[in-house]
Motif scaffolding. Sequence first.
Motif, PDB file in Angstrom:
ATOM      1  N   HIS A  57       0.840  -1.199   0.000  1.00 56.07           N
ATOM      2  CA  HIS A  57       0.000   0.000   0.000  1.00 56.07           C
ATOM      3  C   HIS A  57       0.877   1.252   0.000  1.00 56.07           C
ATOM      4  O   HIS A  57       0.597   2.222  -0.710  1.00 56.07           O
ATOM      5  CB  HIS A  57      -0.928   0.003   1.215  1.00 56.07           C
ATOM      6  CG  HIS A  57      -2.064  -0.966   1.096  1.00 56.07           C
ATOM      7  ND1 HIS A  57      -3.343  -0.655   1.498  1.00 56.07           N
ATOM      8  CD2 HIS A  57      -2.126  -2.237   0.615  1.00 56.07           C
ATOM      9  CE1 HIS A  57      -4.142  -1.700   1.266  1.00 56.07           C
ATOM     10  NE2 HIS A  57      -3.421  -2.663   0.750  1.00 56.07           N
ATOM     11  N   GLN A  58       1.941   1.217   0.781  1.00 57.87           N
ATOM     12  CA  GLN A  58       2.862   2.351   0.811  1.00 57.87           C
ATOM     13  C   GLN A  58       3.591   2.495  -0.524  1.00 57.87           C
ATOM     14  O   GLN A  58       3.791   3.613  -1.013  1.00 57.87           O
ATOM     15  CB  GLN A  58       3.857   2.184   1.959  1.00 57.87           C
ATOM     16  CG  GLN A  58       3.212   2.306   3.334  1.00 57.87           C
ATOM     17  CD  GLN A  58       4.190   2.125   4.471  1.00 57.87           C
ATOM     18  OE1 GLN A  58       5.355   1.765   4.266  1.00 57.87           O
ATOM     19  NE2 GLN A  58       3.737   2.372   5.695  1.00 57.87           N
ATOM     20  N   GLU A  59       3.970   1.374  -1.105  1.00 58.01           N
ATOM     21  CA  GLU A  59       4.635   1.422  -2.411  1.00 58.01           C
ATOM     22  C   GLU A  59       3.706   2.061  -3.451  1.00 58.01           C
ATOM     23  O   GLU A  59       4.144   2.892  -4.263  1.00 58.01           O
ATOM     24  CB  GLU A  59       5.015   0.007  -2.863  1.00 58.01           C
ATOM     25  CG  GLU A  59       5.714  -0.002  -4.229  1.00 58.01           C
ATOM     26  CD  GLU A  59       5.860  -1.397  -4.795  1.00 58.01           C
ATOM     27  OE1 GLU A  59       6.788  -1.604  -5.603  1.00 58.01           O
ATOM     28  OE2 GLU A  59       5.026  -2.279  -4.477  1.00 58.01           O
ATOM     29  N   TYR A  60       2.441   1.688  -3.422  1.00 58.19           N
ATOM     30  CA  TYR A  60       1.461   2.267  -4.345  1.00 58.19           C
ATOM     31  C   TYR A  60       1.408   3.783  -4.184  1.00 58.19           C
ATOM     32  O   TYR A  60       1.401   4.534  -5.165  1.00 58.19           O
ATOM     33  CB  TYR A  60       0.088   1.646  -4.087  1.00 58.19           C
ATOM     34  CG  TYR A  60      -1.024   2.197  -4.957  1.00 58.19           C
ATOM     35  CD1 TYR A  60      -1.291   1.646  -6.202  1.00 58.19           C
ATOM     36  CD2 TYR A  60      -1.801   3.272  -4.518  1.00 58.19           C
ATOM     37  CE1 TYR A  60      -2.314   2.150  -6.998  1.00 58.19           C
ATOM     38  CE2 TYR A  60      -2.821   3.783  -5.307  1.00 58.19           C
ATOM     39  CZ  TYR A  60      -3.066   3.215  -6.546  1.00 58.19           C
ATOM     40  OH  TYR A  60      -4.074   3.742  -7.339  1.00 58.19           O
ATOM     41  N   ASP A  61       1.381   4.254  -2.954  1.00 56.40           N
ATOM     42  CA  ASP A  61       1.334   5.698  -2.692  1.00 56.40           C
ATOM     43  C   ASP A  61       2.564   6.406  -3.246  1.00 56.40           C
ATOM     44  O   ASP A  61       2.474   7.531  -3.758  1.00 56.40           O
ATOM     45  CB  ASP A  61       1.216   5.958  -1.191  1.00 56.40           C
ATOM     46  CG  ASP A  61      -0.123   5.520  -0.613  1.00 56.40           C
ATOM     47  OD1 ASP A  61      -1.074   5.339  -1.399  1.00 56.40           O
ATOM     48  OD2 ASP A  61      -0.209   5.353   0.619  1.00 56.40           O
ATOM     49  N   VAL A  62       3.712   5.756  -3.151  1.00 54.66           N
ATOM     50  CA  VAL A  62       4.943   6.347  -3.691  1.00 54.66           C
ATOM     51  C   VAL A  62       4.838   6.520  -5.200  1.00 54.66           C
ATOM     52  O   VAL A  62       5.155   7.587  -5.747  1.00 54.66           O
ATOM     53  CB  VAL A  62       6.167   5.469  -3.339  1.00 54.66           C
ATOM     54  CG1 VAL A  62       7.397   5.917  -4.144  1.00 54.66           C
ATOM     55  CG2 VAL A  62       6.464   5.537  -1.852  1.00 54.66           C
ATOM     56  N   GLN A 117      13.319  17.387  -5.824  1.00 53.76           N
ATOM     57  CA  GLN A 117      11.915  17.556  -6.200  1.00 53.76           C
ATOM     58  C   GLN A 117      10.998  17.640  -4.976  1.00 53.76           C
ATOM     59  O   GLN A 117       9.849  18.062  -5.074  1.00 53.76           O
ATOM     60  CB  GLN A 117      11.461  16.401  -7.110  1.00 53.76           C
ATOM     61  CG  GLN A 117      12.227  16.294  -8.422  1.00 53.76           C
ATOM     62  CD  GLN A 117      12.172  17.574  -9.215  1.00 53.76           C
ATOM     63  OE1 GLN A 117      11.093  18.138  -9.420  1.00 53.76           O
ATOM     64  NE2 GLN A 117      13.327  18.046  -9.661  1.00 53.76           N
ATOM     65  N   LEU A 118      11.511  17.188  -3.835  1.00 51.03           N
ATOM     66  CA  LEU A 118      10.770  17.293  -2.562  1.00 51.03           C
ATOM     67  C   LEU A 118       9.389  16.639  -2.620  1.00 51.03           C
ATOM     68  O   LEU A 118       8.398  17.181  -2.126  1.00 51.03           O
ATOM     69  CB  LEU A 118      10.640  18.757  -2.139  1.00 51.03           C
ATOM     70  CG  LEU A 118      11.963  19.521  -1.958  1.00 51.03           C
ATOM     71  CD1 LEU A 118      11.696  20.966  -1.574  1.00 51.03           C
ATOM     72  CD2 LEU A 118      12.843  18.841  -0.910  1.00 51.03           C
ATOM     73  N   HIS A 119       9.323  15.452  -3.216  1.00 46.91           N
ATOM     74  CA  HIS A 119       8.074  14.683  -3.196  1.00 46.91           C
ATOM     75  C   HIS A 119       7.755  14.287  -1.753  1.00 46.91           C
ATOM     76  O   HIS A 119       8.656  14.114  -0.923  1.00 46.91           O
ATOM     77  CB  HIS A 119       8.212  13.420  -4.041  1.00 46.91           C
ATOM     78  CG  HIS A 119       8.406  13.678  -5.499  1.00 46.91           C
ATOM     79  ND1 HIS A 119       7.438  14.266  -6.283  1.00 46.91           N
ATOM     80  CD2 HIS A 119       9.457  13.441  -6.322  1.00 46.91           C
ATOM     81  CE1 HIS A 119       7.875  14.364  -7.525  1.00 46.91           C
ATOM     82  NE2 HIS A 119       9.099  13.878  -7.567  1.00 46.91           N
ATOM     83  N   ARG A 120       6.468  14.103  -1.491  1.00 48.72           N
ATOM     84  CA  ARG A 120       6.061  13.753  -0.131  1.00 48.72           C
ATOM     85  C   ARG A 120       5.042  12.613  -0.150  1.00 48.72           C
ATOM     86  O   ARG A 120       4.197  12.534  -1.043  1.00 48.72           O
ATOM     87  CB  ARG A 120       5.464  14.967   0.586  1.00 48.72           C
ATOM     88  CG  ARG A 120       6.357  16.205   0.587  1.00 48.72           C
ATOM     89  CD  ARG A 120       5.955  17.202   1.644  1.00 48.72           C
ATOM     90  NE  ARG A 120       6.281  16.744   2.989  1.00 48.72           N
ATOM     91  CZ  ARG A 120       7.514  16.831   3.523  1.00 48.72           C
ATOM     92  NH1 ARG A 120       8.505  17.329   2.821  1.00 48.72           N
ATOM     93  NH2 ARG A 120       7.717  16.417   4.756  1.00 48.72           N
ATOM     94  N   VAL A 121       5.155  11.739   0.842  1.00 49.28           N
ATOM     95  CA  VAL A 121       4.157  10.703   1.104  1.00 49.28           C
ATOM     96  C   VAL A 121       3.884  10.723   2.606  1.00 49.28           C
ATOM     97  O   VAL A 121       4.530  11.456   3.358  1.00 49.28           O
ATOM     98  CB  VAL A 121       4.646   9.302   0.658  1.00 49.28           C
ATOM     99  CG1 VAL A 121       4.752   9.228  -0.864  1.00 49.28           C
ATOM    100  CG2 VAL A 121       5.979   8.957   1.322  1.00 49.28           C
ATOM    101  N   GLU A 122       2.934   9.913   3.043  1.00 45.12           N
ATOM    102  CA  GLU A 122       2.521   9.950   4.444  1.00 45.12           C
ATOM    103  C   GLU A 122       3.352   9.033   5.355  1.00 45.12           C
ATOM    104  O   GLU A 122       3.262   9.134   6.571  1.00 45.12           O
ATOM    105  CB  GLU A 122       1.036   9.565   4.563  1.00 45.12           C
ATOM    106  CG  GLU A 122       0.088  10.565   3.911  1.00 45.12           C
ATOM    107  CD  GLU A 122       0.208  11.955   4.524  1.00 45.12           C
ATOM    108  OE1 GLU A 122       0.270  12.043   5.769  1.00 45.12           O
ATOM    109  OE2 GLU A 122       0.257  12.937   3.765  1.00 45.12           O
TER     110      GLU A 122
END
Length: 300
Positions: A57-62, A117-122
Amino acid sequence: MGILDTIQFVFNTNDKNIELTPLKQGMTNDSFIFSINNERYIIRVPGVNTEKIINRHQEYDVYQAIKNEEFVEPVVYIDREKGYKISKFIENSHTVNPKDWNEISACLKRLRDFHSQLHRVEHCFDVFEHINYYESLMPDTSIYEDYGNTKKNIESLEPIIKNLVKDWTLCHIDAVCDNFLVTENQDVYLIDFEYAAMQDPDLDLAMFIVYSLFDRQEIDRIIDIYFENQVTPLKRYKIYSYIAMVGLLWSNWCEAKQDEALLNSSYAKQQYNYAKTFYQIVFDEARNITEFSELVDNHG
């Protein structure tokens, strides 16, 4: 759904003659090449017990967060439950050669650009949480007699690092040479984000270092390339600290796999050696840096 069922579903085809060609057998996954409409793709299939170490699930969010990045693998489908992933095959490419410093420089630039790029996930990647988790999957006793003392030493670095970390961003976490592809046009792609999470970019650099078993002279060269010769002594010892930490992390990962060939490999042995050696380097040398010394004294 099985492999062929997944391909048929994604591409809306009833073709029963799709040929799967093994690409590689990785430490956590198997990959196969197949063709649809004269285009080649890769399907990644999770290995046995992979669910114990990868959160799909976390990989999907990435992958949702980075889907507009130009130089990451072009994913066309990812199953957040089973972990199947289909991506376009990057033609005329090869994994980075850790002995080719031109290629190393190119992929370090790509990694630095990705961090910028400063991408963000939870979700985030907690090194010590993973060290302890992999330890819980190990047999009752480590194969290393001094494991308890080594872990205690590595844990002593945690409060120091926490006081040195400045900015977190999305990090690859498994930023190793095998996860960079160089094309014939010298474009560099970053692939396989299954461990990716929020972390300190300096940790990604340590991950890059330990996988290819670089020695200290090579490590210093890598640090200088990434930071374009603008690195401070404090930053260098911070990265050394990360090398010690992730050395123990991947050493525990190797023990958790309980694979005799892996445990006897130079990779597994060097990970544990990184933990011991770079802790000692930091302990012996970093006290000469006032800011680092103050942190050691405050948390000693």
